[in-house]
Write a protein that holds these residues in place. Structure first.
Motif, mmCIF file in Angstrom:
data_model
loop_
_atom_site.group_PDB
_atom_site.id
_atom_site.type_symbol
_atom_site.label_atom_id
_atom_site.label_comp_id
_atom_site.label_asym_id
_atom_site.label_seq_id
_atom_site.Cartn_x
_atom_site.Cartn_y
_atom_site.Cartn_z
ATOM 1 N N LEU A 40 19.845 16.555 35.478
ATOM 2 C CA LEU A 40 21.153 16.897 34.888
ATOM 3 C C LEU A 40 21.363 15.967 33.709
ATOM 4 C CD1 LEU A 40 24.057 17.394 37.469
ATOM 5 C CD2 LEU A 40 23.190 19.007 35.780
ATOM 6 N N GLY A 41 21.196 16.448 32.488
ATOM 7 C CA GLY A 41 21.276 15.554 31.326
ATOM 8 C C GLY A 41 20.254 14.435 31.496
ATOM 9 N N PHE A 49 20.239 12.333 33.927
ATOM 10 C CA PHE A 49 20.187 11.909 35.327
ATOM 11 C C PHE A 49 19.158 12.731 36.091
ATOM 12 C CE2 PHE A 49 21.536 12.270 39.744
ATOM 13 C CZ PHE A 49 21.698 10.934 40.081
ATOM 14 N N PRO A 93 26.032 4.144 45.958
ATOM 15 C CA PRO A 93 27.099 3.740 45.043
ATOM 16 C C PRO A 93 27.547 4.921 44.184
ATOM 17 C CG PRO A 93 24.978 2.935 44.257
ATOM 18 C CD PRO A 93 24.731 3.591 45.589
ATOM 19 N N SER A 94 28.631 4.731 43.442
ATOM 20 C CA SER A 94 29.161 5.773 42.581
ATOM 21 C C SER A 94 28.098 6.172 41.548
ATOM 22 C CB SER A 94 30.410 5.224 41.902
ATOM 23 O OG SER A 94 30.954 6.218 41.112
ATOM 24 N N GLY A 95 27.919 7.456 41.360
ATOM 25 C CA GLY A 95 26.956 7.943 40.357
ATOM 26 C C GLY A 95 25.525 7.984 40.846
ATOM 27 N N SER A 96 25.294 7.795 42.149
ATOM 28 C CA SER A 96 23.916 7.758 42.640
ATOM 29 C C SER A 96 23.377 9.153 42.945
ATOM 30 C CB SER A 96 23.826 6.879 43.885
ATOM 31 O OG SER A 96 24.701 7.359 44.880
ATOM 32 N N GLY A 97 24.242 10.179 42.897
ATOM 33 C CA GLY A 97 23.766 11.543 43.128
ATOM 34 C C GLY A 97 24.155 12.111 44.480
ATOM 35 N N LYS A 98 25.136 11.492 45.136
ATOM 36 C CA LYS A 98 25.550 11.962 46.470
ATOM 37 C C LYS A 98 26.179 13.349 46.391
ATOM 38 C CE LYS A 98 28.445 8.528 47.121
ATOM 39 N NZ LYS A 98 28.352 7.898 45.790
ATOM 40 N N SER A 99 27.146 13.506 45.489
ATOM 41 C CA SER A 99 27.819 14.810 45.380
ATOM 42 C C SER A 99 26.826 15.884 44.960
ATOM 43 C CB SER A 99 28.958 14.740 44.364
ATOM 44 O OG SER A 99 29.945 13.858 44.806
ATOM 45 N N LEU A 100 25.941 15.526 44.031
ATOM 46 C CA LEU A 100 24.949 16.496 43.567
ATOM 47 C C LEU A 100 24.063 16.945 44.733
ATOM 48 C CD1 LEU A 100 23.633 18.036 41.272
ATOM 49 C CD2 LEU A 100 22.311 16.002 40.694
HETATM 50 P P1 ADP Z 1 28.064 10.450 43.142
HETATM 51 O O1 ADP Z 1 28.640 11.567 43.909
HETATM 52 O O2 ADP Z 1 27.010 9.706 43.876
HETATM 53 O O3 ADP Z 1 29.105 9.506 42.617
HETATM 54 P P2 ADP Z 1 27.214 12.570 41.373
HETATM 55 O O4 ADP Z 1 26.303 13.311 42.278
HETATM 56 O O5 ADP Z 1 28.560 13.157 41.148
HETATM 57 O O6 ADP Z 1 27.330 11.045 41.837
HETATM 58 O O7 ADP Z 1 26.543 12.419 39.952
HETATM 59 C C1 ADP Z 1 25.266 11.868 39.823
HETATM 60 C C2 ADP Z 1 24.958 11.648 38.360
HETATM 61 O O8 ADP Z 1 24.829 12.879 37.693
HETATM 62 C C3 ADP Z 1 26.004 10.848 37.638
HETATM 63 O O9 ADP Z 1 25.365 9.808 36.937
HETATM 64 C C4 ADP Z 1 26.632 11.831 36.701
HETATM 65 O O10 ADP Z 1 26.994 11.188 35.513
HETATM 66 C C5 ADP Z 1 25.512 12.819 36.484
HETATM 67 N N1 ADP Z 1 26.016 14.186 36.223
HETATM 68 C C6 ADP Z 1 26.788 14.919 37.031
HETATM 69 N N2 ADP Z 1 27.039 16.133 36.477
HETATM 70 C C7 ADP Z 1 26.402 16.138 35.284
HETATM 71 C C8 ADP Z 1 26.264 17.099 34.227
HETATM 72 N N3 ADP Z 1 26.831 18.303 34.293
HETATM 73 N N4 ADP Z 1 25.521 16.742 33.144
HETATM 74 C C9 ADP Z 1 24.929 15.527 33.078
HETATM 75 N N5 ADP Z 1 25.017 14.590 34.037
HETATM 76 C C10 ADP Z 1 25.735 14.880 35.120
#
Ligand code: ADP
Ligand code: MG
Length: 614
Positions: free
Chosen positions: A292-293, A295, A313-320
């Protein structure tokens, strides 16, 4: 309510408002001068019919194309859509006469479309509609685009995981939420079409629309003949404005009723038997790769458990990770095996996975009972069961903005559970809550997990939450798996210092294994540990939770107090112990900086990870 506005505002606002209303008042005052005898009533009536019919037809056409266009402009990122959004607004910027000339290049007598249709597109009712659509469409497109852009896309994602297809989601979720803005856009478009003159005279001078007729009558008879022409114009515009306001204010009246309580004992019995018959644990095998971009997520995880957690941690990819499992995002490569079946190619609606996003994703326009009946295959008995089980009685007719965060969480949970699912995904379900509520709801979740037929995957950045709610853990860092395994093993033996810190370690230290169950943490200082045997001579990192260090005169260890910080009724002290500085949480007592203390450390509480050889 006290209104606090800059002192200048009433003056500025008042002046403009007076200027806008004054001509109307002047017209009313001149009513006596109206020359009613020169009015050709038949022609005037005909012009009224032409204008109302053409404006209404144009608005319908604008709605049919403009709402989808506004939606796509809001949803699809990128330069091409940006350019398209700019171009379709251009008719707003053009003088209407110029718009008319451009239209003639397309549909005029000599133009290809004009020749093809034998001139039917000019000097006709169709021509009027074409001109009106061209100049009025941007009003709706702009309104629809901003309304859809302001809507949280997670609502559509959740609706998809609740089993619905895109068209249904659009009509039941997106459109109702954007409704009032779109309604205003349609009103503006109708009024703009109704008043359209410039482009219309160029494309279709005949039949006379009301503005063209007004212009013609003015040229022939002068100002006194204008008032009788203006009266129907104003009346029609006002009527549409009033009608639209009334229709816009009408609430979405449909209410769902609850299944009769007579069926309740039966339903509860059914739920209970479902619980007792359940196996609970799910057999998962995940292989997720996604760019994703900048990441990159790369996860391989094959747990077999009823209660799972993803910690990072925040931004580690949990939600993704959760979104990929739910199907809201698609893997670039990978497989998602649930009980031996690969679901990675399936639409989210067909995966049988319940998903509760961060901030819960409740539909703002639906009442609690409507949210619970929203999922495909929502079982009315299950709805009743979860209302009872999660204490939602009395809230059925409320919308989300009238619910507390804790209530919103329960509604989202109930909505996810009213249709059968093998997996329940929860994205940071407690992070928005204050500490006492968080603690209570965590305990409730712990109890709920035992009742569910579905396995839960909880995403969190809180190690205590993971420890309470999961038997299997996945630790993520920067899109990569740091470690995975049974919760107790992961806590006892973190893979490295990053993992240990993620699991809550505050102070970390190093040592050397002095046998299978002890480490040398300084010259002649041995710390006893429990758990898997160590290889003598290996370098290790170690930590121990502050709450597991107990001051005691009979304690086997000795150290000196380096610092003392009051934390409420407790004190956090730092003890120099061999080559380590370890934190302990102690009560009030005779302690001062520099004093020597004796203490005990539960061997089972020491967390150890390997270090590279020195
Ligand atoms: P978490 O839930 O662990 O805090 P996320 O899964 O939301 O993290 O996001 C993981 C990474 O993916 C983050 O660094 C975020 O900036 C990046 N990210 C999320 N959506 C996009 C997108 N549409 N384009 C580029 N990067 C993205
Ligand atoms: Mg997240």
């Amino acid at each position: 309510m006290t209104l606090r506005t800059p002192a200048l505002f009433p003056w500025l606002a008042g002046l403009l408002a007076i200027y806008l209303i004054a001509p109307l008042a002047a017209g009313v005052q001149q009513a006596g001068l109206a020359d009613w005898n020169t009015v050709d009533t038949g022609a005037l009536l005909h012009a009224c019919v032409i204008s109302v019919a053409s404006a209404t037809t144009a608005t319908l056409i604008i709605a049919i194309g403009g709402i989808p266009l506004g939606y796509l402009l809001a949803r699809i990122p990128g330069r091409a859509m940006g350019a398209l959004g700019f171009l379709v607004q251009l008719p707003l910027a053009l003088p209407p006469l110029a718009s008319g000339i451009l239209l003639l290049f397309l549909v005029g007598y000599g133009a290809p479309l004009g020749r093809l249709t034998a001139g039917a597109l000019t000097d006709s009712f169709v021509g009027i509609v074409l001109a009106e659509v061209f100049v009025a469409a941007p009003f709706l497109i702009i309104a629809a685009r901003s309304a859809f852009a302001a809507m949280d896309p997670v609502l559509e994602d959740v609706a998809a995981t609740l089993g619905h297809r895109p068209l249904f989601v659009f009509f039941r979720v997106s459109l109702p939420i954007a409704r009032s803005a779109i309604w205003s856009g349609l009103l503006l478009a109708w009024l703009r079409a109704f008043g359209e003159f410039g482009a219309t005279v160029m494309v279709a001078y005949h039949p006379y629309s009301l503005p063209v007729y007004t212009y013609v009558a003015f040229g022939a008879q002068g100002l006194p003949a204008m008032l009788p022409v203006l009266a129907p114009t104003l009346a029609l515009a006002l009527a549409i404005m009033v009608l639209s306001t009334l229709a816009g204010a009408q609430v979405n009246g449909r209410r769902l009723s609850l299944p009769s309580t007579a069926a309740l004992p039966n339903a509860l019995a059914k739920m209970a038997s479902r619980s007792s018959a359940m196996t609970g644990a799910v057999d998962l095998a995940l292989r997720l790769e996604k760019q994703l971009g900048g990441f990159r997520l790369d996860v391989a995880w094959s747990p077999q458990a009823h209660r799972l957690a993803v910690l990072g941690p925040s931004g580690s990819g949990k939600s993704l990770t959760l979104k990929l499992i739910a199907g809201i995002e698609r893997c670039d490569r990978g497989t998602i095996m649930v009980d031996g079946r690969d679901i990675s190619a399936l639409d989210p609606a067909l995966r049988g996975i319940a998903y509760v996003p961060q901030n819960y994703g409740l539909f703002p326009h639906l009442t609690v009972i409507e949210q619970l009946h929203f999922p495909v295959d929502a079982d009315p008995h299950a709805v009743r069961h979860w209302i009872d089980r999660l204490g939602l009685h009395g809230l059925e007719q409320r919308r989300p903005d009238a619910l507390s965060l804790g209530q919103q969480q329960r509604v989202a949970l109930a909505r996810a559970l009213v249709r059968p699912a093998r997996l329940l995904l929860l994205d940071e379900p407690f992070s928005a809550l204050d500490a006492p509520l968080r603690s209570r709801l965590r305990q409730e979740m712990r109890a709920l997990q035992d009742e569910l037929n579905a396995a839960t995957i909880i995403v969190t950045h809180d190690p205590a939450e993971a420890a309470l709610l999961a038997d299997q853990l996945l630790l993520l860092d920067a899109g990569q798996v740091l470690q995975s395994g049974p919760t107790d093993q992961v806590f006892r033996r973190p893979a490295n210092e990053t993992a240990a810190r993620l699991l809550g370690a505050e102070s970390v230290a190093t040592g050397v294994a002095a046998g299978t169950d002890s480490i040398a943490v300084g010259a002649g200082v041995l710390l006893r540990i429990a758990g898997p045997a160590l290889e003598s001579g290996a370098r290790v990192g170690w930590t121990v939770p502050a709450a597991r260090i107990r001051l005691s005169d009979a304690g086997p260890y000795q150290g000196s107090v380096e610092s003392i910080i009051d934390v409420g009724t407790d004190r956090q002290i730092t003890i120099r112990f061999g080559n380590a500085a370890i934190n302990a949480l102690v009560g009030a007592g005779e302690l001062s900086c520099g004093s020597v203390c004796r203490f005990d450390i539960d061997p089972d509480a020491v967390r150890i990870w390997p270090l590279p050889a020195a």
